[in-house]
Design an enzyme around this catalytic site. Structure first.
Site, PDB file in Angstrom:
ATOM      1  N   ASP A 145       0.844  -1.190   0.000  1.00 17.23           N
ATOM      2  CA  ASP A 145       0.000   0.000   0.000  1.00 17.23           C
ATOM      3  C   ASP A 145       0.885   1.248   0.000  1.00 17.23           C
ATOM      4  O   ASP A 145       1.886   1.322   0.704  1.00 17.23           O
ATOM      5  CB  ASP A 145      -0.915  -0.006   1.235  1.00 17.23           C
ATOM      6  CG  ASP A 145      -2.068   0.969   1.094  1.00 17.23           C
ATOM      7  OD1 ASP A 145      -3.216   0.526   0.952  1.00 17.23           O
ATOM      8  OD2 ASP A 145      -1.810   2.202   1.115  1.00 17.23           O
ATOM      9  N   ILE A 146       0.500   2.240  -0.791  1.00 20.64           N
ATOM     10  CA  ILE A 146       1.298   3.463  -0.930  1.00 20.64           C
ATOM     11  C   ILE A 146       1.241   4.322   0.326  1.00 20.64           C
ATOM     12  O   ILE A 146       2.112   5.174   0.548  1.00 20.64           O
ATOM     13  CB  ILE A 146       0.828   4.262  -2.159  1.00 20.64           C
ATOM     14  CG1 ILE A 146       1.912   5.196  -2.657  1.00 20.64           C
ATOM     15  CG2 ILE A 146      -0.460   5.017  -1.878  1.00 20.64           C
ATOM     16  CD1 ILE A 146       1.645   5.762  -4.046  1.00 20.64           C
ATOM     17  N   ASN A 190     -13.038  -3.201   2.309  1.00 19.37           N
ATOM     18  CA  ASN A 190     -13.994  -2.118   2.528  1.00 19.37           C
ATOM     19  C   ASN A 190     -14.976  -2.047   1.358  1.00 19.37           C
ATOM     20  O   ASN A 190     -14.573  -2.186   0.199  1.00 19.37           O
ATOM     21  CB  ASN A 190     -13.261  -0.782   2.655  1.00 19.37           C
ATOM     22  CG  ASN A 190     -12.407  -0.711   3.906  1.00 19.37           C
ATOM     23  OD1 ASN A 190     -12.826  -1.132   4.975  1.00 19.37           O
ATOM     24  ND2 ASN A 190     -11.192  -0.176   3.781  1.00 19.37           N
ATOM     25  N   GLN A 196     -14.391   2.803   1.403  1.00 20.61           N
ATOM     26  CA  GLN A 196     -13.818   2.372   0.122  1.00 20.61           C
ATOM     27  C   GLN A 196     -13.541   3.594  -0.747  1.00 20.61           C
ATOM     28  O   GLN A 196     -14.428   4.428  -0.970  1.00 20.61           O
ATOM     29  CB  GLN A 196     -14.765   1.407  -0.615  1.00 20.61           C
ATOM     30  CG  GLN A 196     -14.140   0.857  -1.898  1.00 20.61           C
ATOM     31  CD  GLN A 196     -15.029  -0.170  -2.611  1.00 20.61           C
ATOM     32  OE1 GLN A 196     -16.176  -0.380  -2.226  1.00 20.61           O
ATOM     33  NE2 GLN A 196     -14.482  -0.797  -3.637  1.00 20.61           N
ATOM     34  N   HIS A 254     -10.157  -4.965  -3.294  1.00 20.17           N
ATOM     35  CA  HIS A 254      -8.809  -5.208  -2.771  1.00 20.17           C
ATOM     36  C   HIS A 254      -8.908  -5.686  -1.341  1.00 20.17           C
ATOM     37  O   HIS A 254      -9.686  -5.162  -0.543  1.00 20.17           O
ATOM     38  CB  HIS A 254      -7.947  -3.941  -2.869  1.00 20.17           C
ATOM     39  CG  HIS A 254      -8.624  -2.700  -2.397  1.00 20.17           C
ATOM     40  ND1 HIS A 254      -9.571  -2.041  -3.140  1.00 20.17           N
ATOM     41  CD2 HIS A 254      -8.487  -2.001  -1.248  1.00 20.17           C
ATOM     42  CE1 HIS A 254      -9.999  -0.984  -2.474  1.00 20.17           C
ATOM     43  NE2 HIS A 254      -9.369  -0.940  -1.312  1.00 20.17           N
ATOM     44  N   HIS A 283      -7.042  -5.716   2.020  1.00 20.95           N
ATOM     45  CA  HIS A 283      -5.956  -5.134   2.812  1.00 20.95           C
ATOM     46  C   HIS A 283      -5.407  -6.221   3.737  1.00 20.95           C
ATOM     47  O   HIS A 283      -6.188  -6.932   4.389  1.00 20.95           O
ATOM     48  CB  HIS A 283      -6.466  -4.016   3.718  1.00 20.95           C
ATOM     49  CG  HIS A 283      -6.963  -2.782   3.051  1.00 20.95           C
ATOM     50  ND1 HIS A 283      -6.208  -1.642   2.936  1.00 20.95           N
ATOM     51  CD2 HIS A 283      -8.157  -2.489   2.485  1.00 20.95           C
ATOM     52  CE1 HIS A 283      -6.911  -0.685   2.338  1.00 20.95           C
ATOM     53  NE2 HIS A 283      -8.107  -1.175   2.052  1.00 20.95           N
TER      54      HIS A 283
HETATM   55  P1  AMP Z   1      -9.822   1.606   0.378  1.00 19.82           P
HETATM   56  O1  AMP Z   1      -9.931   2.888   1.170  1.00 19.82           O
HETATM   57  O2  AMP Z   1     -10.238   0.390   1.137  1.00 19.82           O
HETATM   58  O3  AMP Z   1     -10.519   1.720  -0.964  1.00 19.82           O
HETATM   59  O4  AMP Z   1      -8.264   1.392   0.116  1.00 19.82           O
HETATM   60  C1  AMP Z   1      -7.574   1.933  -0.955  1.00 19.82           C
HETATM   61  C2  AMP Z   1      -6.121   1.770  -0.627  1.00 19.82           C
HETATM   62  O5  AMP Z   1      -5.365   1.912  -1.821  1.00 19.82           O
HETATM   63  C3  AMP Z   1      -5.585   2.815   0.367  1.00 19.82           C
HETATM   64  O6  AMP Z   1      -5.027   2.148   1.494  1.00 19.82           O
HETATM   65  C4  AMP Z   1      -4.538   3.570  -0.451  1.00 19.82           C
HETATM   66  O7  AMP Z   1      -3.433   3.972   0.325  1.00 19.82           O
HETATM   67  C5  AMP Z   1      -4.162   2.546  -1.501  1.00 19.82           C
HETATM   68  N1  AMP Z   1      -3.632   3.099  -2.727  1.00 19.82           N
HETATM   69  C6  AMP Z   1      -4.172   4.080  -3.494  1.00 19.82           C
HETATM   70  N2  AMP Z   1      -3.408   4.336  -4.566  1.00 19.82           N
HETATM   71  C7  AMP Z   1      -2.364   3.465  -4.500  1.00 19.82           C
HETATM   72  C8  AMP Z   1      -1.221   3.204  -5.312  1.00 19.82           C
HETATM   73  N3  AMP Z   1      -0.986   3.917  -6.433  1.00 19.82           N
HETATM   74  N4  AMP Z   1      -0.347   2.255  -4.926  1.00 19.82           N
HETATM   75  C9  AMP Z   1      -0.560   1.551  -3.796  1.00 19.82           C
HETATM   76  N5  AMP Z   1      -1.623   1.723  -2.990  1.00 19.82           N
HETATM   77  C10 AMP Z   1      -2.505   2.678  -3.329  1.00 19.82           C
END
Ligand code: AMP
Ligand code: ZN
Length: 119
Positions: A33-34, A90, A97, A103, A105
């Site tokens: 995760d970024i 989520n 979400q 995805h 986590h």
């Molecule tokens: P959610 O809030 O459950 O939809 O989670 C989305 C997740 O994607 C968050 O934890 C973000 O930090 C992660 N995310 C968004 N863009 C990227 C990216 N380019 N690379 C890696 N993780 C990302």
């Protein structure tokens, strides 16, 4: 629709957007995760574009099972098997979400509270 041209995770899977990849096979892709919320925070996604759990169909059952098995295997490889880890999907606004490509986590390396209500 197996991919979505405006989906950030489809672009990560295709390599159009870089990521810190951990693993991929024919069905799933795992990457860090970024914006990690713990020492370990990675995501496991299906290679096909599925918007959310609300969009699951019977033919998605195998890939959803694969996501869990890959997430668990990586968590154990990273040393979290004994200390523990959390797996979260989520769905929509109340759950937070923000990316509409399913995805999983996988979060670990610190104690976590339960229930998971912030603010
Ligand atoms: P959610 O809030 O459950 O939809 O989670 C989305 C997740 O994607 C968050 O934890 C973000 O930090 C992660 N995310 C968004 N863009 C990227 C990216 N380019 N690379 C890696 N993780 C990302
Ligand atoms: Zn997608």
């Amino acid at each position: 629709m197996s991919t979505s041209s405006d989906c950030i995770f489809c672009k990560i899977i295709s390599g159009a957007i870089p990521s810190r990849k951990i693993f991929e096979d024919g069905q799933v892709f795992a990457f860090h995760d970024i914006s990690p919320v713990a020492n370990v925070h990675f995501l496991v996604v299906p290679k096909i574009h599925i918007q959310s759990l609300n969009h699951l169909k019977p033919e998605h059952e195998a890939v959803m099972g694969r996501m869990l098995r890959v997430g668990s295997a990586i968590a154990q490889d990273l040393g979290l098997g004994e200390s523990g880890y959390r797996t979260v999907i989520n769905t929509n606004a109340d759950a937070g979400q923000t990316v509409f490509h399913i995805h999983l986590h996988v979060i670990g390396g610190r104690p976590m509270g339960w229930p998971p209500f912030g603010k």
